[in-house]
Motif scaffolding. Structure first.
Motif, PDB file in Angstrom:
ATOM      1  N   THR A  77       0.630  -1.187   0.348  1.00 16.09           N
ATOM      2  CA  THR A  77       0.360   0.055   0.069  1.00 16.09           C
ATOM      3  C   THR A  77       0.952   1.113   0.236  1.00 16.09           C
ATOM      4  O   THR A  77       1.511   1.434   0.654  1.00 16.09           O
ATOM      5  CB  THR A  77      -0.996   0.210   1.390  1.00 16.09           C
ATOM      6  N   PRO A  78       0.565   2.340  -0.845  1.00 17.46           N
ATOM      7  CA  PRO A  78       1.514   3.518  -1.019  1.00 17.46           C
ATOM      8  C   PRO A  78       1.235   4.766   0.047  1.00 17.46           C
ATOM      9  O   PRO A  78       0.073   4.520   0.744  1.00 17.46           O
ATOM     10  CB  PRO A  78       0.968   4.037  -2.334  1.00 17.46           C
ATOM     11  N   LEU A  79       2.017   5.194   0.550  1.00 16.95           N
ATOM     12  CA  LEU A  79       2.009   6.140   1.384  1.00 16.95           C
ATOM     13  C   LEU A  79       1.097   7.364   0.865  1.00 16.95           C
ATOM     14  O   LEU A  79       0.607   7.491  -0.454  1.00 16.95           O
ATOM     15  CB  LEU A  79       3.282   6.449   2.225  1.00 16.95           C
ATOM     16  N   ASP A  80       0.562   7.493   2.579  1.00 13.21           N
ATOM     17  CA  ASP A  80      -0.435   9.021   2.053  1.00 13.21           C
ATOM     18  C   ASP A  80       0.455  10.043   1.165  1.00 13.21           C
ATOM     19  O   ASP A  80       0.354  10.708   0.724  1.00 13.21           O
ATOM     20  CB  ASP A  80      -1.631   9.623   3.045  1.00 13.21           C
ATOM     21  N   ARG A  81       1.538  10.468   2.119  1.00  8.35           N
ATOM     22  CA  ARG A  81       1.945  11.213   1.752  1.00  8.35           C
ATOM     23  C   ARG A  81       3.527  11.690   2.273  1.00  8.35           C
ATOM     24  O   ARG A  81       4.029  10.912   2.720  1.00  8.35           O
ATOM     25  CB  ARG A  81       1.167  13.074   2.542  1.00  8.35           C
ATOM     26  N   ALA A  82       4.750  11.706   1.001  1.00 11.56           N
ATOM     27  CA  ALA A  82       6.163  11.307   1.508  1.00 11.56           C
ATOM     28  C   ALA A  82       6.401  12.881   1.194  1.00 11.56           C
ATOM     29  O   ALA A  82       6.036  14.658   0.580  1.00 11.56           O
ATOM     30  CB  ALA A  82       6.988  11.099   0.280  1.00 11.56           C
ATOM     31  N   ASP A 135       4.406  10.978   6.133  1.00  7.61           N
ATOM     32  CA  ASP A 135       5.072   9.566   6.309  1.00  7.61           C
ATOM     33  C   ASP A 135       5.739   9.533   6.365  1.00  7.61           C
ATOM     34  O   ASP A 135       6.208   8.208   7.229  1.00  7.61           O
ATOM     35  CB  ASP A 135       3.356   8.987   6.123  1.00  7.61           C
ATOM     36  N   LYS A 136       6.979   9.926   5.858  1.00  6.40           N
ATOM     37  CA  LYS A 136       8.718   9.691   5.267  1.00  6.40           C
ATOM     38  C   LYS A 136       8.737  10.638   5.115  1.00  6.40           C
ATOM     39  O   LYS A 136       8.435  11.627   4.191  1.00  6.40           O
ATOM     40  CB  LYS A 136       8.440   7.901   4.530  1.00  6.40           C
ATOM     41  N   ILE A 137      10.015  11.034   5.020  1.00  4.59           N
ATOM     42  CA  ILE A 137      10.768  11.923   4.610  1.00  4.59           C
ATOM     43  C   ILE A 137      12.438  11.043   4.023  1.00  4.59           C
ATOM     44  O   ILE A 137      12.946  10.190   4.457  1.00  4.59           O
ATOM     45  CB  ILE A 137      11.812  12.371   6.081  1.00  4.59           C
ATOM     46  N   VAL A 138      12.646  11.574   2.622  1.00  5.32           N
ATOM     47  CA  VAL A 138      13.497  11.316   2.441  1.00  5.32           C
ATOM     48  C   VAL A 138      14.755  12.192   1.783  1.00  5.32           C
ATOM     49  O   VAL A 138      14.301  14.178   1.182  1.00  5.32           O
ATOM     50  CB  VAL A 138      12.426  10.247   0.707  1.00  5.32           C
ATOM     51  N   GLY A 139      15.918  12.256   1.456  1.00  2.00           N
ATOM     52  CA  GLY A 139      16.489  12.981   0.292  1.00  2.00           C
ATOM     53  C   GLY A 139      17.293  13.511   1.234  1.00  2.00           C
ATOM     54  O   GLY A 139      18.045  13.806   3.074  1.00  2.00           O
ATOM     55  N   PRO A 140      18.553  13.898   0.817  1.00  2.00           N
ATOM     56  CA  PRO A 140      19.983  13.847   1.497  1.00  2.00           C
ATOM     57  C   PRO A 140      20.301  15.698   2.154  1.00  2.00           C
ATOM     58  O   PRO A 140      19.663  16.459   1.275  1.00  2.00           O
ATOM     59  CB  PRO A 140      20.667  13.921   0.419  1.00  2.00           C
ATOM     60  N   GLY A 141      21.061  15.931   2.761  1.00  2.00           N
ATOM     61  CA  GLY A 141      21.398  16.793   3.407  1.00  2.00           C
ATOM     62  C   GLY A 141      22.581  17.087   4.168  1.00  2.00           C
ATOM     63  O   GLY A 141      23.174  16.180   4.516  1.00  2.00           O
ATOM     64  N   ASN A 142      22.729  18.889   5.425  1.00  2.00           N
ATOM     65  CA  ASN A 142      23.964  18.726   5.636  1.00  2.00           C
ATOM     66  C   ASN A 142      23.981  17.505   7.377  1.00  2.00           C
ATOM     67  O   ASN A 142      23.254  17.055   7.422  1.00  2.00           O
ATOM     68  CB  ASN A 142      24.671  19.924   6.426  1.00  2.00           C
ATOM     69  N   ILE A 143      25.085  18.239   7.670  1.00  2.00           N
ATOM     70  CA  ILE A 143      24.727  17.536   9.668  1.00  2.00           C
ATOM     71  C   ILE A 143      23.878  17.393  10.140  1.00  2.00           C
ATOM     72  O   ILE A 143      22.890  16.887  10.455  1.00  2.00           O
ATOM     73  CB  ILE A 143      26.052  17.603  10.365  1.00  2.00           C
ATOM     74  N   TYR A 144      23.425  18.485   9.704  1.00  2.00           N
ATOM     75  CA  TYR A 144      22.080  19.242  10.615  1.00  2.00           C
ATOM     76  C   TYR A 144      20.576  18.091  10.433  1.00  2.00           C
ATOM     77  O   TYR A 144      19.936  17.809  11.411  1.00  2.00           O
ATOM     78  CB  TYR A 144      21.944  21.007  10.566  1.00  2.00           C
TER      79      TYR A 144
END
Length: 349
Positions: free
Chosen positions: A132-137, A217-226
């Protein structure tokens, strides 16, 4: 300290034959040391503030860290019309390149998509898997020291293929500078909401929701140390893709490749930020000398010279190993995000 175990002004030189090699390598790879208690305390403060005060805390942190002077989230929200305009105003060559990349990413992930299935046993028991896919990413797109439209495409398009209902994108815009390619990619990838916020405050907004930013519902993606530290802290409240440390590359060379090419390959990751890591491994000492000379020669020509130089000084290395087999051992030990084999013939473990 041996001749090959010295640290130059630009990049460390290590040798696997040195008694202290493994200790030095462990120190070099210790990204957790970058995420110190001061960073964690600062992140926790920001997360708590956004959770309690919502938009007001996000605006306050954004003004502080991105050197802005906005008064409301309306000024940090981009409309679909702005994204579409960015796409159509690109030079034709860039539009075509983005569109081609988007189509290839979509085709790949359509083949990767998992499917639901079930079966019935003799006694009538029905077993199976329901996908089942997530509602919101929520997708975090770096936009501080560099901008990457590829991060938009590689995160938003797979979400669409999976059937995610809404996609919320956050991207920092220090000093108010918008990257048109990033906005164009958001239009092309069908992103529903775009907020020009970044750092721990953006992660908090996605994780907890605010008056303006929908909770995901889920957080993806790169970023810095913070960003990485914040994602670790909110895991459980929301899903995350991974605790991604700074960008890293390991290049293994047999000594044949043009040293300037290898120097530029190391720069490709070192330019991301000062915590990025670039390591070159070879069993040819003279080749490492040539690459080091190429690094020194090319550095002054880089637009992001200061960042690359600091990254190489802090976390970069040229490593002399005994042979190809030992290089394979190092590959498995480091398990780099990006691995490049610059060799005339395949090497086997």
């Amino acid at each position: 300290m041996s001749e090959r175990q010295q640290t130059t002004a630009t990049i460390s030189r290590l040798s696997t034959s040195d008694a202290a090699f493994h200790h030095r390598l462990d120190e070099l790879l210790d990204w957790e040391g970058v995420s110190d208690k001061a960073v964690q305390a600062r992140v926790e403060e920001i997360l708590a503030s956004v959770k309690q005060r919502g938009d007001a805390a996000v605006v306050e942190a954004t003004n502080r860290f991105d050197r802005l002077a906005v008064t409301s989230m309306d000024e940090l929200t981009l409309t679909p019309e702005q994204l579409e305009s960015a796409f159509h105003n690109l030079p034709a060559e860039q539009r075509e390149a983005l569109s081609s990349a988007a189509e290839r990413i979509k085709r790949y992930h359509e083949r990767q998509k998992p499917n639901s299935w079930q079966y019935e046993e003799a006694d009538g028991t029905v077993l199976g898997q329901k996908v089942t896919p997530l509602d919101r990413a929520g997708i975090y797109v770096p936009g501080g020291k560099a901008a990457y439209p590829s991060s938009v495409l590689m995160n938003a398009i797979p979400a669409h293929v999976a059937g995610v209902r809404e996609i919320v994108m956050v991207v920092p815009t220090p000093d108010g500078v918008l990257n048109e390619l990033v906005l164009a990619a958001a239009h092309l990838a069908g992103v529903d909401y775009v907020f020009t916020i970044g750092g721990a405050q953006a992660v908090a907004a996605l994780a907890y929701g605010t008056e303006s930013v929908p909770r995901v519902d889920k957080i993806v993606g790169p970023g810095n140390i913070y960003v990485a530290t914040a994602k670790r802290a909110v895991f459980g409240q929301v899903g995350i893709d991974m605790i991604a440390g700074p960008s890293e590359i390991m290049v293994v060379s047999d000594g044949v490749t043009d040293p300037e090419w290898l120097a530029m390959d190391l720069f490709s990751q070192a330019e991301h930020d000062e915590d990025a890591q670039a390591i070159l491994v070879s069993w040819d000492a003279e080749h490492l000398d040539a690459v080091e000379a190429a690094i020194e020669r090319l550095l002054p020509s880089l637009e992001r010279e200061a960042i690359v130089r600091e990254s190489l000084r802090r976390r970069g290395a040229l490593v002399l190993c005994q042979d190809a087999q030992e290089a394979i051992t190092l590959i498995n030990r480091v398990a780099p995000e990006h691995l490049e084999l610059s060799v005339a013939a395949p090497i086997h473990g």
